[in-house]
Design a protein around this motif. Structure first.
Motif, PDB file in Angstrom:
ATOM      1  N   TYR A 165       0.845  -1.196   0.000  1.00  0.00           N
ATOM      2  CA  TYR A 165       0.000   0.000   0.000  1.00  0.00           C
ATOM      3  C   TYR A 165       0.885   1.251   0.000  1.00  0.00           C
ATOM      4  O   TYR A 165       0.654   2.195  -0.776  1.00  0.00           O
ATOM      5  N   LEU A 166       1.899   1.271   0.860  1.00  0.00           N
ATOM      6  CA  LEU A 166       2.814   2.412   0.908  1.00  0.00           C
ATOM      7  C   LEU A 166       3.539   2.596  -0.420  1.00  0.00           C
ATOM      8  O   LEU A 166       3.734   3.732  -0.880  1.00  0.00           O
ATOM      9  N   SER A 167       3.930   1.495  -1.047  1.00  0.00           N
ATOM     10  CA  SER A 167       4.588   1.602  -2.353  1.00  0.00           C
ATOM     11  C   SER A 167       3.652   2.226  -3.377  1.00  0.00           C
ATOM     12  O   SER A 167       4.068   3.052  -4.195  1.00  0.00           O
ATOM     13  N   ARG A 168       2.393   1.818  -3.317  1.00  0.00           N
ATOM     14  CA  ARG A 168       1.431   2.388  -4.263  1.00  0.00           C
ATOM     15  C   ARG A 168       1.150   3.861  -3.977  1.00  0.00           C
ATOM     16  O   ARG A 168       0.895   4.639  -4.910  1.00  0.00           O
ATOM     17  N   LEU A 169       1.208   4.266  -2.709  1.00  0.00           N
ATOM     18  CA  LEU A 169       1.063   5.691  -2.409  1.00  0.00           C
ATOM     19  C   LEU A 169       2.154   6.496  -3.104  1.00  0.00           C
ATOM     20  O   LEU A 169       1.892   7.544  -3.710  1.00  0.00           O
ATOM     21  N   GLY A 170       3.389   6.007  -3.031  1.00  0.00           N
ATOM     22  CA  GLY A 170       4.474   6.696  -3.719  1.00  0.00           C
ATOM     23  C   GLY A 170       4.306   6.670  -5.223  1.00  0.00           C
ATOM     24  O   GLY A 170       4.552   7.669  -5.915  1.00  0.00           O
ATOM     25  N   ALA A 171       3.860   5.518  -5.753  1.00  0.00           N
ATOM     26  CA  ALA A 171       3.649   5.405  -7.192  1.00  0.00           C
ATOM     27  C   ALA A 171       2.515   6.314  -7.656  1.00  0.00           C
ATOM     28  O   ALA A 171       2.518   6.783  -8.804  1.00  0.00           O
TER      29      ALA A 171
END
Length: 590
Positions: A165-171
């Protein structure tokens, strides 16, 4: 549905004819492997689709951390992927007709998308439900799609899910900037939306970036399950997403300074050709816009005649049918409170209609699916530019239910009599129901769609509910059903009017309101949707008319051997296909 060689040949001479394959033949296992490889290539380009289907696990677990690359380079990579796989499919001759048909349906979707990408602007939805000449607008863009994905679909069952989820926030921040780069390119090309659409999009983006980023639902959704990730999520929102949203808003404000009020795409570079492509992609036909416009007027006249016969006994006798339906829609007997209590009542009422149709489904289908569905409110930040509702099936394993999303921005303006048919359309036996059948197809077929088939099926689902007596003791409810059908007929007129006959927005709104009796707020939202998604609104009635025509032809051909359940099974089990292919599928019945 078992598809035979006869089925394949029956559709080969039509408009969306299936391309002849080389004489070389491969084993069925090789063909299946090729289709599987095409699906995996697709998922690498569109990883959120794996999350929507609940298949971002195991070997695909890395997809759970990723988003589609929306930058100019990302779009080029997608077109390269499409070309690569068209070539792969062109070199494939399956040993069995069913696999061969699957391959040709996928090729049709990819080739249509490539024709859309060739215009060099806008947002192409590969094998999906809408295309737009605009990268970001009131109903298109990452600011809508990613919020919905993270808050409603992305699973948060393990710490690894939280990290994804955090990775997708950055993406998400990168995706916003990729879109902004394409926005600036579009501005340079003169592809600028009308001012009234930009005003809505800018307002929605400002709403999305408003308040303290630490309190955004993007952050609190994660923090509610994993409080230890709150600080990191808030920092990504504050340091990366907020500036990216501001950059996108600035690009749209720059467009707004140069925007006019011409609603149709005819004003864009290659605009008339773009509209013909969009219309073809949506309807899977090459029908002329004039013909579609005339069909809408004819069907509307027939439906209004039926509505008139129901309105008179209710005491509505004066004025045109549209005007009388508007008066009925303002009758307090049919309205909900305009607050959260009204929103809760609407959701509960829709749930009751799902419960009412379930016992009738065995009359309609011989091989039913489960129909797993929940009714949910469209996120408030999305509501100003969203349609009245939308729906679709959940994950392949059923862990994520199908969703019937309904726009409850103004619950006090939604007449009760409009909700039964809306529920049939979006939930069961409409989109959610049909989507569960599509889950049984090869993965790449599950991932792709054709609007005329899917929206045509949903309108046919409304018709089926009427035929099994859902409105037997509810004349107002049947008026709602007929009004919804008339609404889709009117869409044929308005969409072609805007983009082909060069109607103004005000002209479209005025004609639409008079013809259908819909509320002005809903009419504006609908017209603006057609301005942003040219051609898509025509998919509904064109698809429905073709399914109804095929049913009449099948019944006439089979006589006493005709079986309603067998026909419905054949259509829904075929999965999303061009309408010309569907004719071959039902031609197998008997």
């Amino acid at each position: 549905m078992h598809l035979t060689r006869r089925t394949l040949l029956a559709s080969s001479g039509a408009t969306f004819a299936l391309v002849a394959l080389p004489a070389r033949a491969e084993q069925a296992g090789d063909a299946k492997a090729a289709l599987d490889a095409v699906a995996e290539d697709y998922l690498r380009a569109f990883p959120t689709d794996a999350s929507e289907l609940g298949i971002d696990t195991g070997a695909r677990a890395a997809l759970r951390s990723r988003l589609t690359d929306k930058s100019p380079a990302g779009q080029q990579a997608i077109t390269a992927m499409l070309r690569r796989n068209v070539a792969r499919l062109n070199g494939l001759a399956a040993a069995d007709a069913e696999t061969r048909l699957h391959a040709d349906v996928v090729r049709t979707a990819y080739e249509s998308a490539l024709r859309g990408y060739a215009f060099g602007y806008g947002d192409v939805h590969v094998g999906g439900w809408r295309n737009s000449p605009y990268v970001v607008i009131q109903n298109v863009g990452a600011y809508i799609d990613i919020a919905r994905l993270l808050e409603a679909t992305h699973k948060l069952e393990t710490p690894a899910d939280a990290d994804a989820y955090l990775s997708r926030l950055g993406a998400y921040a990168g995706q916003l900037d990729g879109e902004t780069a394409r926005l600036r390119d579009a501005t340079a090309k003169g592809v600028i939306p009308p001012a009234f659409l930009l005003d809505k999009a800018i307002a929605q983006l400002r709403l999305a970036r408003g308040g303290d980023p630490a309190s955004w639902s993007l952050v609190t959704t994660l923090a509610a399950r994993y409080p230890d990730r709150r600080a990191r999520a808030a920092e990504v929102a504050r340091a990366r997403i907020l500036p990216a949203l501001d950059r996108q808003i600035a690009a749209l404000v720059e467009q707004r300074a140069r925007a006019g009020d011409v609603a149709g795409v005819h004003r864009l570079p290659d605009g008339p050709a773009y509209y013909r492509w969009a219309l073809q992609a949506a309807t899977t036909t090459t029908r002329d816009p004039d013909e579609i416009h005339a069909q809408g007027l004819d069907e509307l006249k027939n439906l209004q005649s039926q509505m008139d016969a129901l309105l008179r006994p209710l005491g509505y006798t004066d004025g045109g049918v549209g005007r009388r339906m508007r008066a009925l829609g303002q009758d307090k007997r049919f309205l909900f409170p305009g607050d959260d209590a009204g929103r809760a009542q609407i959701i509960a009422y829709c749930e009751s209609k799902i419960a009412a149709i379930r016992p009738k489904l065995p009359e309609l289908f011989g091989r039913p699916v489960k129909g797993i569905v929940e009714v949910r409110r469209i996120p408030p930040a999305e509501e100003p530019g969203a349609a009245g509702a939308y729906g679709g099936a959940g994950s392949l394993d059923g862990s994520i239910p199908g969703r019937f999303w309904i726009n409850l921005r103004d619950p006090g303006s939604i007449p009760r009599f409009t909700l039964p048919t809306l529920t049939m359309h979006e939930a069961i036996p409409g989109h959610v129901w049909q989507g569960e059948y599509a889950h049984r197809l090869p993965l790449i077929r599950t991932l792709l769609g054709f609007s005329a088939y899917q929206e045509g099926w949903a309108l046919y689902a409304e018709q089926l509910a009427d035929e099994v007596g859902l409105y037997a003791d509810d004349p107002a409810g049947r008026l709602g059903y007929l009004q919804a059908q008339a609404f889709r007929a009117a869409r044929l007129v308005v969409d072609t009017g805007l983009h082909y006959k060069r109607w103004t927005r005000e002209q479209a709104k005025s004609w639409f309101a008079e013809a259908t009796g819909q509320e002005p707020g809903e009419i504006e939202s609908e017209v603006d949707r057609y301005c942003a998604w040219p051609g898509q609104a025509c998919a509904y009635k064109i698809g429905h008319s073709e399914i109804a025509r095929l049913r009449d032809a099948t019944r006439a051909r089979l006589g006493t051997r005709y079986d309603r359940r067998a026909f419905n099974d054949a259509v829904v089990q075929a999965g999303p296909v061009p309408m010309t292919v569907l004719a071959g599928v039902v031609g197998e019945l008997g």
